[in-house]
Write an enzyme that holds these catalytic residues in place. Structure first.
Site, PDB file in Angstrom:
ATOM      1  CD  GLU A  37      80.659 132.724  92.291  1.00 27.59           C
ATOM      2  OE1 GLU A  37      80.371 132.844  91.165  1.00 27.59           O
ATOM      3  OE2 GLU A  37      80.625 131.867  92.896  1.00 27.59           O
ATOM      4  NE  ARG A  41      84.377 126.482  95.681  1.00 25.43           N
ATOM      5  CZ  ARG A  41      84.190 126.125  94.507  1.00 25.43           C
ATOM      6  NH1 ARG A  41      85.053 125.492  93.911  1.00 25.43           N
ATOM      7  NH2 ARG A  41      82.826 126.405  94.034  1.00 25.43           N
ATOM      8  CE  LYS A 124      76.641 127.989  91.390  1.00 25.15           C
ATOM      9  NZ  LYS A 124      77.862 128.336  91.889  1.00 25.15           N
TER      10      LYS A 124
HETATM   11  C1  3PG Z   1      80.741 126.747  91.401  1.00 30.91           C
HETATM   12  O1  3PG Z   1      81.045 126.835  92.530  1.00 30.91           O
HETATM   13  O2  3PG Z   1      80.205 127.674  90.878  1.00 30.91           O
HETATM   14  C2  3PG Z   1      81.425 125.701  90.562  1.00 30.91           C
HETATM   15  O3  3PG Z   1      82.132 125.024  91.352  1.00 30.91           O
HETATM   16  C3  3PG Z   1      81.947 126.211  89.336  1.00 30.91           C
HETATM   17  O4  3PG Z   1      81.959 125.368  88.427  1.00 30.91           O
HETATM   18  P1  3PG Z   1      83.125 125.158  87.517  1.00 30.91           P
HETATM   19  O5  3PG Z   1      84.503 125.357  88.272  1.00 30.91           O
HETATM   20  O6  3PG Z   1      82.891 123.781  86.696  1.00 30.91           O
HETATM   21  O7  3PG Z   1      83.072 126.396  86.489  1.00 30.91           O
END
Ligand code: 3PG
Length: 203
Positions: A37, A41, A124
C-alpha cells in the site's frame, strides 16, 4: 482485494524516492508477500504506483486517499485497491460506482454503520492501537456480525498473531512492515527478512 485476506498483511509504504519502489517490491515478492500500500503522502507516491503497476503479481494499493481526485489519480496510476484513513461517503460511493475496492477507515460505531449501509464488508480500523487495540476492536465489532476489519495504526510485528486470531480481522496493516530506517539505508535484504518473519507470525 480478496487476496488481501490470504496474505493477511498490508505493508504501508511511505516512499521518499520513486526509484526505491522496485527494490521494495522485489523484497516483498521474494518474501512471498506480494502486497503493498503506497501512501499518497509523499511527492513520489503516484510515480511509484505507476512503476509498480507493471508488476502484475503485486496486489498494489494506494493509501491515505482522502479525496475523489486522489482516488482517480491513484486508479489511473494503476492502483488495484484504495485505503483511506477515514470514512467519506462520497469517496466510498465513487469507488463503488467505479468498481474500485476501498478500505475506508472507521473508528466509531457510527462510521461502521455508515460503511455497512453502503454495503461494505471490510473496513480499516484506524488508528487501531490508539483506540484501544484488540479490546476496542472486539467491542466495536460486536454489533456488526459479518463486518471485517483491517486494524492499522501503531501495530507492531509482535501483535500480528493476536490480531489475526480474531475472526473479525481480515488483515493487519501498518508501516511496521516497511520501517523508514530500512528504506533510508536501502536495506532490501532486511526488508525481505522482516516480511518473511511477519508471514511466519500469522495464525
Ligand atoms: C496509516 O495511514 O494507515 C497509518 O499511518 C499506519 O499507521 P502505522 O504507521 O502506525 O502503522
Amino acid at each position: 482485494m480478496g487476496e488481501l485476506e490470504r496474505f493477511a498483511l498490508v505493508p504501508l509504504v511511505e516512499l521518499e524516492r520513486a526509484e526505491d519502489a522496485l527494490p521494495i517490491a522485489d523484497a516483498f515478492l521474494a518474501a512471498g508477500l506480494p502486497v503493498m500500500e503506497i501512501a499518497l503522502r509523499t511527492p513520489d507516491a503516484l510515480q511509484a504506483i505507476e512503476k509498480l503497476a507493471a508488476y502484475s503479481e503485486l496486489l498494489l494499493g494506494a493509501g491515505t486517499v482522502c479525496t475523489i481526485a486522489q482516488a482517480q489519480r491513484a486508479a489511473e496510476a494503476g492502483a488495484a485497491f484504495l485505503v483511506s484513513p477515514g470514512f467519506d461517503r462520497e469517496l466510498v460511493e465513487w469507488c463503488l460506482e467505479w468498481d474500485m475496492p476501498i478500505l475506508p477507515g472507521v473508528a466509531t460505531p457510527s462510521e461502521a454503520m455508515a460503511a455497512r449501509a453502503l454495503g461494505l464488508e471490510v473496513v480499516k480500523l484506524f488508528p487501531a492501537e490508539a483506540l484501544g487495540g484488540i479490546r476496542y476492536l472486539k467491542a466495536l465489532a460486536a454489533p456488526f456480525p459479518g463486518l471485517r476489519f483491517v486494524p492499522t495504526g501503531g501495530i507492531a510485528l509482535q501483535q500480528v498473531s493476536d490480531y489475526l486470531a480474531l475472526p473479525q480481522v481480515y488483515a493487519v496493516g501498518g508501516s511496521f512492515l516497511c520501517p523508514r530506517e530500512l528504506l533510508r539505508s536501502r536495506s532490501w535484504d532486511a526488508l525481505r527478512r522482516l516480511a518473511e518473519d511477519a508471514l511466519r507470525s500469522r495464525r
